[in-house]
Structure formats: structure tokens, C-alpha cells
Design a protein around this motif. Structure first.
Motif, PDB file in Angstrom:
ATOM      1  N   VAL A 251       0.869  -1.205  -0.097  1.00 53.95           N
ATOM      2  CA  VAL A 251       0.063   0.151  -0.012  1.00 53.95           C
ATOM      3  C   VAL A 251       0.820   1.289  -0.147  1.00 53.95           C
ATOM      4  CG1 VAL A 251      -1.850  -1.113   1.121  1.00 53.95           C
ATOM      5  CG2 VAL A 251       0.044  -0.094   2.418  1.00 53.95           C
ATOM      6  N   ASN A 252       2.231   1.049  -0.140  1.00 47.69           N
ATOM      7  CA  ASN A 252       3.178   2.266  -0.155  1.00 47.69           C
ATOM      8  C   ASN A 252       4.149   2.116  -1.374  1.00 47.69           C
ATOM      9  OD1 ASN A 252       3.966   4.762   0.673  1.00 47.69           O
ATOM     10  ND2 ASN A 252       5.414   3.807   2.019  1.00 47.69           N
ATOM     11  N   GLY A 253       3.461   1.571  -2.367  1.00 52.74           N
ATOM     12  CA  GLY A 253       4.678   1.584  -3.776  1.00 52.74           C
ATOM     13  C   GLY A 253       5.434   0.339  -3.703  1.00 52.74           C
ATOM     14  N   GLY A 254       5.030  -0.894  -2.991  1.00 47.17           N
ATOM     15  CA  GLY A 254       5.596  -1.944  -2.859  1.00 47.17           C
ATOM     16  C   GLY A 254       5.260  -2.940  -4.116  1.00 47.17           C
ATOM     17  N   GLY A 255       6.164  -3.895  -4.400  1.00 45.28           N
ATOM     18  CA  GLY A 255       5.825  -4.793  -5.692  1.00 45.28           C
ATOM     19  C   GLY A 255       6.997  -5.640  -6.294  1.00 45.28           C
ATOM     20  N   SER A 256       7.068  -6.639  -6.293  1.00 46.99           N
ATOM     21  CA  SER A 256       8.157  -7.411  -6.906  1.00 46.99           C
ATOM     22  C   SER A 256       7.873  -7.942  -8.277  1.00 46.99           C
ATOM     23  CB  SER A 256       8.682  -8.534  -5.974  1.00 46.99           C
ATOM     24  OG  SER A 256       9.249  -8.074  -4.912  1.00 46.99           O
ATOM     25  N   VAL A 257       8.801  -7.913  -9.327  1.00 50.20           N
ATOM     26  CA  VAL A 257       8.278  -8.324 -10.730  1.00 50.20           C
ATOM     27  C   VAL A 257       8.214  -9.938 -10.599  1.00 50.20           C
ATOM     28  CG1 VAL A 257       9.075  -8.297 -12.960  1.00 50.20           C
ATOM     29  CG2 VAL A 257       9.215  -6.161 -12.009  1.00 50.20           C
ATOM     30  N   VAL A 258       7.151 -10.482 -11.119  1.00 54.62           N
ATOM     31  CA  VAL A 258       7.206 -11.804 -11.269  1.00 54.62           C
ATOM     32  C   VAL A 258       7.488 -12.178 -12.838  1.00 54.62           C
ATOM     33  CG1 VAL A 258       5.595 -13.971 -11.357  1.00 54.62           C
ATOM     34  CG2 VAL A 258       5.371 -11.976  -9.844  1.00 54.62           C
ATOM     35  N   LEU A 259       6.805 -11.294 -13.815  1.00 57.60           N
ATOM     36  CA  LEU A 259       7.097 -11.729 -15.168  1.00 57.60           C
ATOM     37  C   LEU A 259       6.883 -10.394 -16.038  1.00 57.60           C
ATOM     38  CD1 LEU A 259       7.486 -13.557 -17.510  1.00 57.60           C
ATOM     39  CD2 LEU A 259       4.998 -13.795 -17.597  1.00 57.60           C
ATOM     40  N   GLU A 260       7.951  -9.947 -16.766  1.00 58.88           N
ATOM     41  CA  GLU A 260       7.898  -8.812 -17.780  1.00 58.88           C
ATOM     42  C   GLU A 260       8.468  -9.227 -19.274  1.00 58.88           C
ATOM     43  OE1 GLU A 260      10.893  -6.160 -15.921  1.00 58.88           O
ATOM     44  OE2 GLU A 260      12.110  -7.904 -15.606  1.00 58.88           O
ATOM     45  N   SER A 261       8.402  -8.185 -19.958  1.00 59.84           N
ATOM     46  CA  SER A 261       8.795  -8.400 -21.278  1.00 59.84           C
ATOM     47  C   SER A 261      10.158  -8.881 -21.456  1.00 59.84           C
ATOM     48  CB  SER A 261       8.874  -6.850 -22.071  1.00 59.84           C
ATOM     49  OG  SER A 261       7.529  -6.463 -22.176  1.00 59.84           O
ATOM     50  N   HIS A 262      10.092  -9.939 -22.347  1.00 56.94           N
ATOM     51  CA  HIS A 262      11.504 -10.592 -22.682  1.00 56.94           C
ATOM     52  C   HIS A 262      11.553 -11.284 -23.918  1.00 56.94           C
ATOM     53  CE1 HIS A 262       9.898 -14.800 -21.721  1.00 56.94           C
ATOM     54  NE2 HIS A 262       9.232 -14.110 -21.147  1.00 56.94           N
ATOM     55  N   ASP A 263      12.659 -11.524 -24.445  1.00 54.44           N
ATOM     56  CA  ASP A 263      12.665 -12.215 -25.782  1.00 54.44           C
ATOM     57  C   ASP A 263      11.431 -11.437 -26.686  1.00 54.44           C
ATOM     58  OD1 ASP A 263      15.053 -14.024 -25.257  1.00 54.44           O
ATOM     59  OD2 ASP A 263      13.399 -14.606 -23.442  1.00 54.44           O
ATOM     60  N   ASP A 264      10.556 -12.338 -27.310  1.00 55.39           N
ATOM     61  CA  ASP A 264       9.765 -11.852 -28.191  1.00 55.39           C
ATOM     62  C   ASP A 264       8.252 -11.764 -27.450  1.00 55.39           C
ATOM     63  OD1 ASP A 264      11.272 -11.542 -30.603  1.00 55.39           O
ATOM     64  OD2 ASP A 264      11.045 -13.676 -30.613  1.00 55.39           O
ATOM     65  N   VAL A 265       8.457 -11.847 -26.042  1.00 52.67           N
ATOM     66  CA  VAL A 265       7.082 -11.528 -25.413  1.00 52.67           C
ATOM     67  C   VAL A 265       7.269 -10.403 -25.054  1.00 52.67           C
ATOM     68  CG1 VAL A 265       6.138 -12.177 -23.017  1.00 52.67           C
ATOM     69  CG2 VAL A 265       7.165 -14.134 -24.353  1.00 52.67           C
ATOM     70  N   TYR A 266       5.935  -9.382 -24.968  1.00 51.45           N
ATOM     71  CA  TYR A 266       6.139  -8.049 -24.840  1.00 51.45           C
ATOM     72  C   TYR A 266       4.780  -7.770 -24.138  1.00 51.45           C
ATOM     73  CZ  TYR A 266       5.940  -2.891 -25.575  1.00 51.45           C
ATOM     74  OH  TYR A 266       5.986  -1.750 -25.036  1.00 51.45           O
ATOM     75  N   GLY A 267       4.765  -7.006 -22.971  1.00 51.02           N
ATOM     76  CA  GLY A 267       3.679  -6.720 -22.207  1.00 51.02           C
ATOM     77  C   GLY A 267       2.687  -7.723 -21.521  1.00 51.02           C
ATOM     78  N   PRO A 268       3.335  -8.988 -21.086  1.00 50.89           N
ATOM     79  CA  PRO A 268       2.530  -9.703 -20.285  1.00 50.89           C
ATOM     80  C   PRO A 268       1.807  -9.295 -18.908  1.00 50.89           C
ATOM     81  CG  PRO A 268       4.979 -10.028 -19.601  1.00 50.89           C
ATOM     82  CD  PRO A 268       4.832  -8.992 -20.795  1.00 50.89           C
ATOM     83  N   GLY A 269       0.430  -9.646 -18.950  1.00 47.57           N
ATOM     84  CA  GLY A 269      -0.407  -9.076 -17.890  1.00 47.57           C
ATOM     85  C   GLY A 269      -1.622  -9.629 -17.914  1.00 47.57           C
ATOM     86  N   GLY A 270      -2.491  -8.909 -17.341  1.00 49.21           N
ATOM     87  CA  GLY A 270      -4.029  -9.443 -17.189  1.00 49.21           C
ATOM     88  C   GLY A 270      -3.901 -10.838 -16.932  1.00 49.21           C
ATOM     89  N   GLN A 271      -3.449 -11.102 -15.560  1.00 46.70           N
ATOM     90  CA  GLN A 271      -2.871 -12.534 -15.487  1.00 46.70           C
ATOM     91  C   GLN A 271      -4.225 -13.154 -14.521  1.00 46.70           C
ATOM     92  OE1 GLN A 271      -1.625 -10.019 -13.978  1.00 46.70           O
ATOM     93  NE2 GLN A 271      -2.743 -10.376 -12.008  1.00 46.70           N
ATOM     94  N   CYS A 272      -4.360 -14.505 -14.517  1.00 50.73           N
ATOM     95  CA  CYS A 272      -4.902 -15.147 -13.511  1.00 50.73           C
ATOM     96  C   CYS A 272      -4.004 -16.200 -13.108  1.00 50.73           C
ATOM     97  CB  CYS A 272      -6.191 -15.944 -14.198  1.00 50.73           C
ATOM     98  SG  CYS A 272      -5.880 -17.497 -14.834  1.00 50.73           S
TER      99      CYS A 272
END
Length: 315
Positions: A251-272
Motif C-alpha cells: 500500500v506504499n508502492g511495494g511490488g516485486s516483478v514476477v514476469l515482464e517483457s523478454h525475448d519476443d514476449v511483450y507486455g505480459p499481464g492481465g493474469q489469472c
């Protein structure tokens, strides 16, 4: 030169991120996927087409289109009720619940609706269960339900003042009387967060969310690193105390990356995030393939197994 380490037939590791698992059949034009299984059949629900339903015998496919969840659109009387977003499907006590969003892009006049089904095939629309407008601190979109020892919690929200949560009745067809949504994640410096998913593994509850610019990459590409990516915080409680790997409060800006753009994968999100009966914990999401194009209609479903052995999810 790129170096790849192939760990299985499912995916290879490149730059610390696994490539998406295989997909056959209808794998494109899939935004905000929600996946559930019944009697050995996989059901995929996604944004658009009045919530498009696809089925497959496996997470890998082949995926076949079955039609819209709500053929006539939502009974919610708001703009966007024919273009429904971000479905979240859960099974509770023998019934299936699909929470969905009614809104228009950039609007805070929104609602979370609910449709129920006995079999994932025929659905009854119950209309709105959470509403928002500019007088509210939150935006009522992107719902996700979790059952914690009989207590149902609905997590939702985007932008404005971050992600919120509210207790639900049993069965979860309405908010618990007297309850008000409370904040579980917020970044004052960058409010571009949405699409929460709460998932329990071991002693922790993990709050996954998408951060960054989601859409329109073919028209207006965001600055590098500002496109969609999947983040996480965790807590020993399902409704508060979420922190990232460095101990920063969600609630104060925290958050660690699980998956981000890499190789030919761009903008991953909208996850379940769900427990697959074959693969174990799965992260399913949408992304665009740089080799194909950046249009919203070119978004594909991606999926990866997750390893929690470190205490944090790793694809």
C-alpha cells in the motif's frame, strides 16, 4: 548470442524468464484470461465478445471457441455493457460464479457484475454487485474471488487509489452487509496497477497484479519498462499486510516483478493464477509476440508453471 537452457519440453529459460508454454487451436485475441477445469475439460474465459468462452482437453489446447457467456450483454445499465472485461470464474459449493467488469476505457463509472452457472455452459446474469463513480476512491473493475476457510473475499480495482478488497456473503452473490471496500495495494507515484489475483500457497497469500500500460501498443508504445508486467506482494493474511521481497508495503508502492517483457514476449499481464490439476500452480496471462505485431487483437494467451520453493513465485 542468446543462450537458452531447456529444462523440459514445456518451455526454455531465457534471461531468467521461461518462455510461454505451448498453445494450439484458438490462442489469439485473448485478453485477461481466466481458466478453470471441470470433468477433465479446460474452460477459458476472456475479455471481449461478451466474454468469450473457449474449451480444451488440456492447458496446451487445442482451444475451441464455444460462444459468448452473455449473448445479449450485461443487464447492468452502464456504457460498456456490450463489451465486458476481465472475467474471473470460480467454483463454490457446486456452483460457478463469473465476476466481470462493465466500464469504458479510462472511466471510473464502472460496475462489477456477476453471472452464475450450474455447469459452465448456461449462465444467469445477476447484474451489479460493486459500483463506482468519481465520488468513490476506487474503480470497480477487474474482480477476483478467493475463499479463505469459508470467508469469501473479492479483490478488485485499478488506477485511482489502487487495489481494493471487500468481504462477500455466502454464497458470494453480494457484499457482506455493513462492509466497505478497503485498500490492499497502492503506489502514489505510479497508479498504473490493476487486475489483482490472490492465491494461497503454503503459509502465504500472494497478491498478484498487473502494472503499466496494457493496450494500444501498435498506436502508442510506452517507454521501455512501462508496458504491462506482472507484480506480486505476499502476506500471512489474505486481506492485509502485503509486502514485496524487500519488505516494502504494497500500500506504499511495494511490488516485486514476477514476469515482464523478454525475448519476443511483450507486455505480459492481465493474469489469472490457479492450481492446475496436472501442472500445479499456473500463471496464465496475455501478451503480444514482437515477431507478429503489437495490435490488441494480436494478443495471445501465455502460461507458465510457477515454482514457490524460494517463498516467492518464479515462472
Amino acid at each position: 548470442m542468446r543462450l537458452f537452457l531447456c529444462l523440459s519440453t514445456v518451455a526454455c529459460i531465457s534471461h531468467g524468464y521461461a518462455l510461454p508454454g505451448p498453445c494450439s487451436g484458438t490462442c489469439v485475441n485473448t485478453h485477461d484470461p481466466s481458466i478453470i477445469t471441470r470433468n477433465g475439460t479446460y474452460y477459458r474465459f476472456s475479455t471481449g465478445g461478451r466474454i468469450a468462452i473457449h474449451t480444451a482437453p488440456s492447458i496446451t489446447g487445442p482451444w475451441t471457441y464455444k460462444g459468448p457467456l452473455l449473448p445479449k450483454g450485461s443487464i447492468i445499465n452502464l456504457p460498456g455493457n456490450q463489451d465486458l472485461w476481465a472475467p474471473d470464474v470460480a467454483e463454490m459449493d457446486g456452483s460457478y460464479y463469473c465476476y466481470y467488469s462493465v466500464s469504458t476505457f479510462g472511466s471510473q463509472t464502472s460496475a462489477i457484475g456477476l453471472a452464475i452457472s450450474p455447469n459452465l455452459e448456461t449462465w444467469t446474469d445477476l447484474g451489479p454487485i460493486v459500483n463506482s463513480d468519481p465520488s468513490k476512491p476506487y474503480n470497480a473493475i477487474d474482480p477476483n474471488l478467493i475463499d479463505v476457510n469459508g470467508t469469501k473475499l473479492l479483490t478488485f480495482g485499478s488506477f485511482w487509489n489502487g487495489l481494493y478488497q471487500v468481504p462477500m456473503q455466502t454464497p458470494p452473490t453480494s457484499i457482506r452487509p455493513g462492509s466497505q471496500p478497503y485498500q490492499v495495494s497502492y503506489n502514489r507515484a505510479d497508479t498504473a496497477m490493476e487486475g489483482p489475483s490472490v492465491f494461497r500457497n503454503g503459509n502465504y497469500y500472494y497478491l498478484f497484479f498487473s502494472k503499466g500500460s496494457c493496450c494500444g501498443y501498435d498506436r502508442n508504445r510506452p517507454a521501455a519498462g512501462k508496458e504491462y508486467r506482472v507484480m506480486v506482494c505476499r502476506s500471512t493474511f489474505p486481506n492485509s499486510g502485503f509486502v514485496d521481497k524487500l519488505g516494502h508495503s504494497c500500500v506504499n508502492g511495494g511490488g516485486s516483478v514476477v514476469l515482464e517483457s523478454h525475448d519476443d514476449v511483450y507486455g505480459p499481464g492481465g493474469q489469472c493464477v490457479y492450481q492446475d490439476p496436472v501442472q500445479g500452480p499456473i500463471l496464465a496471462y496475455h501478451y503480444v509476440d514482437r515477431r507478429v505485431g503489437y495490435a490488441d487483437g494480436q494478443k495471445r494467451i501465455g502460461w507458465n508453471r510457477m515454482d514457490f520453493s524460494s517463498g516467492w513465485p518464479v515462472v
